[in-house]
Design a protein around this motif. Structure first.
Motif, mmCIF file in Angstrom:
data_model
loop_
_atom_site.group_PDB
_atom_site.id
_atom_site.type_symbol
_atom_site.label_atom_id
_atom_site.label_comp_id
_atom_site.label_asym_id
_atom_site.label_seq_id
_atom_site.Cartn_x
_atom_site.Cartn_y
_atom_site.Cartn_z
ATOM 1 N N GLU A 208 0.829 -1.202 0.000
ATOM 2 C CA GLU A 208 0.000 0.000 0.000
ATOM 3 C C GLU A 208 0.865 1.254 0.000
ATOM 4 O O GLU A 208 0.530 2.256 -0.642
ATOM 5 C CB GLU A 208 -0.944 0.001 1.210
ATOM 6 N N ALA A 209 1.978 1.198 0.725
ATOM 7 C CA ALA A 209 2.882 2.347 0.776
ATOM 8 C C ALA A 209 3.527 2.602 -0.587
ATOM 9 O O ALA A 209 3.725 3.750 -0.987
ATOM 10 C CB ALA A 209 3.953 2.114 1.828
ATOM 11 N N TYR A 210 3.866 1.533 -1.277
ATOM 12 C CA TYR A 210 4.445 1.661 -2.621
ATOM 13 C C TYR A 210 3.477 2.409 -3.540
ATOM 14 O O TYR A 210 3.863 3.373 -4.227
ATOM 15 C CB TYR A 210 4.736 0.270 -3.167
ATOM 16 N N LYS A 211 2.215 1.971 -3.537
ATOM 17 C CA LYS A 211 1.209 2.603 -4.397
ATOM 18 C C LYS A 211 0.941 4.048 -3.966
ATOM 19 O O LYS A 211 0.796 4.942 -4.814
ATOM 20 C CB LYS A 211 -0.086 1.796 -4.364
ATOM 21 N N ALA A 212 0.870 4.270 -2.655
ATOM 22 C CA ALA A 212 0.615 5.628 -2.155
ATOM 23 C C ALA A 212 1.750 6.568 -2.539
ATOM 24 O O ALA A 212 1.523 7.729 -2.916
ATOM 25 C CB ALA A 212 0.439 5.600 -0.642
ATOM 26 N N THR A 213 2.982 6.073 -2.467
ATOM 27 C CA THR A 213 4.132 6.911 -2.809
ATOM 28 C C THR A 213 4.158 7.218 -4.297
ATOM 29 O O THR A 213 4.542 8.333 -4.712
ATOM 30 C CB THR A 213 5.442 6.225 -2.380
ATOM 31 N N GLN A 214 3.755 6.270 -5.116
ATOM 32 C CA GLN A 214 3.643 6.551 -6.548
ATOM 33 C C GLN A 214 2.700 7.730 -6.782
ATOM 34 O O GLN A 214 3.007 8.634 -7.577
ATOM 35 C CB GLN A 214 3.112 5.318 -7.289
ATOM 36 N N ASN A 215 1.556 7.733 -6.099
ATOM 37 C CA ASN A 215 0.597 8.826 -6.239
ATOM 38 C C ASN A 215 1.188 10.141 -5.739
ATOM 39 O O ASN A 215 0.999 11.204 -6.352
ATOM 40 C CB ASN A 215 -0.680 8.510 -5.465
ATOM 41 N N GLY A 236 8.355 0.527 1.330
ATOM 42 C CA GLY A 236 7.512 0.706 0.155
ATOM 43 C C GLY A 236 7.766 2.031 -0.525
ATOM 44 O O GLY A 236 7.833 2.120 -1.759
ATOM 45 N N ALA A 237 7.940 3.079 0.279
ATOM 46 C CA ALA A 237 8.208 4.407 -0.269
ATOM 47 C C ALA A 237 9.547 4.443 -0.992
ATOM 48 O O ALA A 237 9.675 5.002 -2.088
ATOM 49 C CB ALA A 237 8.190 5.438 0.857
ATOM 50 N N ALA A 238 10.559 3.840 -0.380
ATOM 51 C CA ALA A 238 11.891 3.837 -0.982
ATOM 52 C C ALA A 238 11.896 3.083 -2.305
ATOM 53 O O ALA A 238 12.515 3.512 -3.293
ATOM 54 C CB ALA A 238 12.888 3.229 -0.015
ATOM 55 N N LYS A 239 11.208 1.951 -2.343
ATOM 56 C CA LYS A 239 11.167 1.148 -3.566
ATOM 57 C C LYS A 239 10.389 1.862 -4.672
ATOM 58 O O LYS A 239 10.756 1.783 -5.849
ATOM 59 C CB LYS A 239 10.561 -0.224 -3.270
ATOM 60 N N ALA A 240 9.329 2.565 -4.291
ATOM 61 C CA ALA A 240 8.551 3.306 -5.291
ATOM 62 C C ALA A 240 9.371 4.453 -5.879
ATOM 63 O O ALA A 240 9.327 4.706 -7.094
ATOM 64 C CB ALA A 240 7.272 3.846 -4.666
ATOM 65 N N GLY A 245 12.867 6.415 -10.541
ATOM 66 C CA GLY A 245 14.111 7.076 -10.872
ATOM 67 C C GLY A 245 14.398 8.302 -10.032
ATOM 68 O O GLY A 245 15.142 9.194 -10.440
ATOM 69 N N LYS A 246 13.807 8.331 -8.841
ATOM 70 C CA LYS A 246 13.994 9.472 -7.950
ATOM 71 C C LYS A 246 14.749 9.036 -6.692
ATOM 72 O O LYS A 246 14.745 7.866 -6.318
ATOM 73 C CB LYS A 246 12.647 10.080 -7.549
ATOM 74 N N GLN A 247 15.369 9.993 -6.048
ATOM 75 C CA GLN A 247 16.026 9.743 -4.776
ATOM 76 C C GLN A 247 15.316 10.542 -3.687
ATOM 77 O O GLN A 247 15.246 11.770 -3.766
ATOM 78 C CB GLN A 247 17.503 10.150 -4.826
ATOM 79 N N ILE A 248 14.749 9.847 -2.704
ATOM 80 C CA ILE A 248 14.134 10.524 -1.570
ATOM 81 C C ILE A 248 14.742 9.980 -0.294
ATOM 82 O O ILE A 248 15.305 8.887 -0.270
ATOM 83 C CB ILE A 248 12.596 10.340 -1.535
#
Length: 331
Positions: A208-215, A236-240, A245-248
């Protein structure tokens, strides 16, 4: 402007009931108790997917076995309605004490009230009912307000004290979600250069975090950092962001074995490691004392410290010290 998804509680009570897992810590029938007439310790946890809860239950089982007691463990599979039913079922089996990690505030209040009516002492771990919603014998937890404040303050310093931030929330209304939100909000007040631009609910879940971070990254491409209120959400956020192609800068709270690896590899940047295995063992010690009428000196609140795990400290700490001797098998 910020946005927050509404939480959707699962309604598949029948399916969740299948996930009830009675486990006898000493290899005996849990309903029979151990020898000498000792009563069984009832255990109700929100799920057995979160590594925190897996480690907590491992600590419970190991300590109960060590002290010669049986435990009857149920897992609600993140279903509040199912957990309330499971607690009531445990109480009908005349357990001597209840170790309770609730799914949310609704389950917490209903479960504690039911145990109070049955005159069964409640040792709450990680989650607690709202004030006035029932009486606890003790509450064992991380000070999540402090942990989140420390984590966010450290993160803000690492990113230079300015930039856009997103927060990924756990289960809305749960103790940990409420306190971790408060802690990071306190840090935001102290750091006016950080702008909170997005909030999403990911329910402690990596997918869910992966999808939320994409948004979030689509709507706010300049987000500099994400505070995941759990390690799973930080991962999830890091993988998204990596996929985009971004660094957060991505941080969490838990100290999962997988997060130790992620910090060491540079995928994520930090976490506040909790001590769930120790909490499980402490809960059993308290439950046994209460069952034997010796719980008068148990503190009402027992907060356990967290430890900052970052690139500099990850090699100096062992995940087993936080998640127990089998921690690496939880990956």
């Amino acid at each position: 402007m910020t946005s927050r998804k509404a939480i959707r509680l699962g309604s598949a009570v029948a399916a969740a009931a299948i996930a009830v897992l009675p486990l006898a810590a000493c290899g005996q029938d849990a309903s029979a108790g151990s020898g000498g007439g000792k009563k069984v310790i009832g255990v109700s946890v929100a799920d057995q997917k979160s590594l925190f809860y897996v480690a907590e239950v491992a600590g419970i089982k190991d300590e109960a076995k060590k002290q010669g007691y049986d435990v009857n463990v149920t897992s609600a599979n993140n279903d509040s309605s199912a957990q309330i039913k499971q607690v009531n079922d445990l109480l009908t089996k005349q357990i001597g004490a209840l170790i309770f990690t609730s799914q949310d505030s609704t389950a917490a209040a209903a479960g504690v009230r039911a145990a109070n009516q049955a005159q069964v002492p409640v040792v709450a771990v990680d989650q607690r009912p709202e004030s006035g919603q029932g009486k606890l014998a003790t509450y064992i937890a991380t000070d999540s307000v402090k942990a989140a404040h420390d984590m966010c303050t450290w993160m803000f310093k690492q990113i230079g004290g300015s930039g856009e931030l997103a927060i990924l929330h756990g289960v809305l209304g749960s103790t940990a979600e409420t306190q971790r939100t408060q802690g990071c909000q306190n840090a935001l007040k102290e750091n006016p250069g950080i702008k909170l631009v997005a909030e999403e609910t990911a329910n402690w879940d990596e997918t869910e975090a992966y999808k939320a971070t994409q948004n979030i990254l689509t709507a706010h491409p300049n987000v500099k950092a994400v505070f995941g209120e759990s390690d799973a959400m930080a991962l999830g956020a890091a993988k998204a962001s990596k996929a985009a192609g971004k660094q957060i800068f991505s941080v969490g709270i838990d100290g999962f074995p997988t997060m130790f690896d992620a910090v060491a590899s540079g995928l994520t940047q930090g976490t506040e490691a909790q001590q769930p295995y120790k909490m499980g063992k402490l809960a059993v010690d308290n439950a046994i004392a209460l069952m034997n009428g010796k719980g008068g000196d148990i503190p009402q609140e027992q907060y356990q410290d967290t430890v900052l795990i970052d690139k500099a400290t990850v090699g100096q700490n062992k995940v087993e010290d936080f998640y127990g001797p089998d921690a690496k098998s939880f990956k």
